[in-house]
Each structure stands twice: as C-alpha cells, then as structure tokens.
Write a protein that holds these residues in place. Sequence first.
Motif, short mmCIF file in Angstrom:
data_model
loop_
_atom_site.label_atom_id
_atom_site.label_comp_id
_atom_site.label_asym_id
_atom_site.label_seq_id
_atom_site.Cartn_x
_atom_site.Cartn_y
_atom_site.Cartn_z
N ALA A 1 0.13 9.07 3.71
CA ALA A 1 0.61 9.74 2.50
C ALA A 1 1.47 10.95 2.85
O ALA A 1 2.52 11.19 2.23
CB ALA A 1 -0.58 10.16 1.64
N ASP A 2 1.05 11.72 3.85
CA ASP A 2 1.84 12.88 4.26
C ASP A 2 3.21 12.46 4.78
O ASP A 2 4.22 13.13 4.51
CB ASP A 2 1.10 13.67 5.34
CG ASP A 2 -0.10 14.44 4.79
OD1 ASP A 2 -0.21 14.56 3.55
OD2 ASP A 2 -0.93 14.91 5.60
N ALA A 3 3.25 11.35 5.52
CA ALA A 3 4.53 10.85 6.04
C ALA A 3 5.44 10.41 4.90
O ALA A 3 6.67 10.47 5.02
CB ALA A 3 4.29 9.70 7.02
N LEU A 4 4.84 9.96 3.80
CA LEU A 4 5.60 9.55 2.62
C LEU A 4 5.93 10.74 1.72
O LEU A 4 6.62 10.58 0.71
CB LEU A 4 4.81 8.51 1.81
CG LEU A 4 4.61 7.14 2.47
CD1 LEU A 4 3.58 6.34 1.69
CD2 LEU A 4 5.93 6.37 2.53
N ASN A 5 5.37 11.91 2.09
CA ASN A 5 5.52 13.11 1.26
C ASN A 5 5.02 12.85 -0.15
O ASN A 5 5.65 13.20 -1.16
CB ASN A 5 6.98 13.58 1.23
CG ASN A 5 7.12 15.01 0.72
OD1 ASN A 5 6.20 15.82 0.87
ND2 ASN A 5 8.25 15.31 0.11
N LEU B 1 3.62 5.77 -3.06
CA LEU B 1 4.88 6.32 -3.55
C LEU B 1 4.95 6.32 -5.08
O LEU B 1 5.54 7.23 -5.68
CB LEU B 1 6.06 5.53 -2.98
CG LEU B 1 6.36 5.73 -1.49
CD1 LEU B 1 7.34 4.67 -1.00
CD2 LEU B 1 6.93 7.13 -1.24
N ASP B 2 4.35 5.30 -5.70
CA ASP B 2 4.37 5.18 -7.16
C ASP B 2 3.28 6.01 -7.84
O ASP B 2 3.14 5.96 -9.06
CB ASP B 2 4.20 3.71 -7.56
CG ASP B 2 5.42 2.86 -7.21
OD1 ASP B 2 6.49 3.44 -6.92
OD2 ASP B 2 5.31 1.62 -7.22
N GLY B 3 2.48 6.73 -7.04
CA GLY B 3 1.42 7.54 -7.61
C GLY B 3 0.20 6.76 -8.03
O GLY B 3 -0.64 7.25 -8.80
N LYS B 4 0.07 5.53 -7.55
CA LYS B 4 -1.07 4.69 -7.91
C LYS B 4 -2.19 4.89 -6.88
O LYS B 4 -1.94 5.19 -5.70
CB LYS B 4 -0.66 3.22 -7.96
CG LYS B 4 0.40 2.92 -9.01
CD LYS B 4 0.78 1.44 -9.01
CE LYS B 4 -0.32 0.58 -9.59
NZ LYS B 4 0.11 -0.83 -9.75
N PRO B 5 -3.44 4.69 -7.29
CA PRO B 5 -4.55 4.82 -6.34
C PRO B 5 -4.56 3.68 -5.33
O PRO B 5 -4.11 2.57 -5.62
CB PRO B 5 -5.79 4.77 -7.24
CG PRO B 5 -5.35 4.06 -8.47
CD PRO B 5 -3.91 4.41 -8.66
N VAL B 6 -5.05 3.97 -4.13
CA VAL B 6 -5.18 2.95 -3.09
C VAL B 6 -6.63 2.84 -2.67
O VAL B 6 -7.39 3.82 -2.73
CB VAL B 6 -4.29 3.26 -1.86
CG1 VAL B 6 -2.83 3.24 -2.23
CG2 VAL B 6 -4.66 4.60 -1.25
N ILE B 7 -7.01 1.66 -2.25
CA ILE B 7 -8.40 1.37 -1.90
C ILE B 7 -8.63 1.65 -0.42
O ILE B 7 -7.89 1.15 0.44
CB ILE B 7 -8.76 -0.09 -2.21
CG1 ILE B 7 -8.61 -0.35 -3.72
CG2 ILE B 7 -10.17 -0.42 -1.74
CD1 ILE B 7 -8.69 -1.82 -4.09
N VAL C 1 0.85 -1.20 0.00
CA VAL C 1 0.00 0.00 0.00
C VAL C 1 0.88 1.24 0.00
O VAL C 1 0.62 2.21 -0.74
CB VAL C 1 -0.96 0.00 1.20
CG1 VAL C 1 -1.76 1.30 1.25
CG2 VAL C 1 -1.91 -1.19 1.11
N LEU C 2 1.92 1.24 0.82
CA LEU C 2 2.85 2.37 0.83
C LEU C 2 3.50 2.54 -0.54
O LEU C 2 3.65 3.67 -1.04
CB LEU C 2 3.93 2.17 1.90
CG LEU C 2 3.62 2.69 3.31
CD1 LEU C 2 2.43 1.97 3.92
CD2 LEU C 2 4.84 2.58 4.22
#
Length: 347
Positions: A245-249, A186-192, A181-182
């Motif tokens: 997502a914020d933590a991953l920037n 990071l790859d800009g893909k959508p998450v469910i 999921v992370l």
Amino acid sequence: MKVLFIGGTGTISGAITRRAAQVGWEIYLLNRGSRNSEFKGPEYKYIKCDIFEEDSSAIKEKIVKALGKIKQFDAVCEFFAFTPEHVLRDFNIFNGLCRQYIFISSASVYQKPLSSYLVTESTPLSNPLWRYSRDKIACEEFLISKYRECGFPVTIVRPSHTYDERNVPIGVHGKNGSWQVLKRILDGKPVIIHGDGTSLWTLTHNSDFARAFVRLIGNIHAVGESVHITSDESVTWNQIYKIIADALNAELKAVHAASEFLAECSGGVYDFYGSLLGDKANSVVFDNTKLKRLAPDFCTNVRADEGIRLTVENILADSELQKEDPQFDKWCDDIIAALETAKKRFT
C-alpha cells in the motif's frame, strides 16, 4: 560449464538463466520457445520441444543431438516436474547424460502444521493439506531412491515464496496474479488478509535465489543433498500488505479473515486449503545454515520492502501486467459482505 534448463524462463528459472549467463556458462534451454525472446546471444542454445507432450525417446534424441561430442551436461536443472511420473521420465532421459540433476521442489513439503517454527532440511516432510506438496515429496523420494540405488546425481532445491518484477507476493489472490489486489488498494476498496496478519512469512527475491542456486551447480558437496534457498528475513503478512500500500501511495483497508473460513468459502474455484492452510497460513522461519555451508559467500541483497517497491513500480509502468480479475474481485466483495453481516448480527 554446460547447463541444461528445462524451462528456464519463469519467475525462478528466468533469473537463474540470466545469472548463469553472467558467470559465463553455456546455456541450453529446453522448452516450447514461447518466452525465449529475452534470452538472445551466443551463450544460449535452444532445444525446442514440449516435454509434457513429446515421447521420451524423441526428447532424448534431440538432447543427444544437441550435446554432440560433449556426451554429458555438467548439470540439468528441472523446473517443470511436479509428479513422480515427470521425474521418472527425466531419469530415463538423463541418467548418464548429466553430472548433476537439480530438481526444484518446494518448501511447502515441510510438515504442516509445523511442530517447530524453525525449519531446517531435517524438518519432516508431510503436507496432508496440499496435493501439490505431496506430489513434490513423492518426486523427492523417487529421486533419492535412484541416488541410493545407482548413484543418480540428484540435488533437491526447495524454494519458499520467491517473487519477481511481475507479481507482488500476496497471500489471497485470484488466478490472474496480484494486480486485482493492487487495484483494490488503489480504488480504496478493502483487501483480504488471511488470519490476523501476524504470522511470520519469508519472501525471497528471484535475483537472490538465482545467486544461491548457481553456487550449487557443479558443487560436489550438493549431490545427494536437499537444501532450501530462502531469505533470512521474516515479515508478517500485515507488514507485507502495508509495504504494498505504501508503494502505491494508498491507504491499506485490511479485512482479516480466518484461513479456514476462506478455504471453506473458496467454492472450488480457489485452492485455499492448499495455498493457505497447507502453506501461507503457517508461521515459518528458515534456517539457512546448510545453504551457507554449501555456498559460504552467499547472503541476500534484496530486502522485502525494497523488492516489493521495485515490483510495484514495474507493474504500474507495464499495462501488460495489469490483468483484471472480475471473478476474484466479486469473490472478495462477497466475503467481506458476509463478514460484515456476521458482525452486525452480534452488535
């Protein structure tokens, strides 16, 4: 204080083991020895065995030998019992060998669907959607019956969603934990995200859980009681994923899908009937009054956003925690494509 942990190295139990060492207790770890390397020192003693494979009498012999002249543990904490057969085995082994037996149940045992969003220890136990929870209920019923029949000194502890530095807490994931999921984020893909993401959830950092749990060990007021250990903080699933997502920037590209749809489309590979419909799809807020009566000085120290950020940082720094899951990744792509196809049909 002499305490035996069955397991003692997992997400919850490892934190408790470390906390018990901090308060100066003598700790016995009964496990296969595969993850004991971080627990080194004179305060740790090891009883190596596979409690699922070895004969109960052989296990009891090892335990009695380890006890020596002590005769009884102050507490035995069971982290690896999941069925009534497991706790029957424990009763036969530990009855008379401990002053307190603490069984780790689950907050998923509480009524589903809930008749009230506020969960107390008096909330009915019923979960027709998840076999795991029904088995935990059966374990609780057996242990309480032994407490009533012969005074077996049981304490039942119900964790909710407890996490550590190795996995971020998410709702929809594959079999290799949270990394995929992370990686999608990071790859800009959508998450469910299941449902519309607005249901309330409770996350508890394992360090907070451990501090509360240790306060129940040797606590005479906890014997014969059931108590859940959770944070008082409530967050939505949308907030949880945004924190990640914020933590991953990185940007969060959320795709919301009905939990029932995800369960129907799990293809027998993922148990979303249980883990979503029987657990995470429900809004729950826990009343921790009973815990605070048993441990009056307890409060949680780790906010959800703080804990998740620390976990994300740790995962990004450790390649061993970055286990890819191509099967789950493809399943996500297929689910999202199916939702997009359905939308196009009506637009």
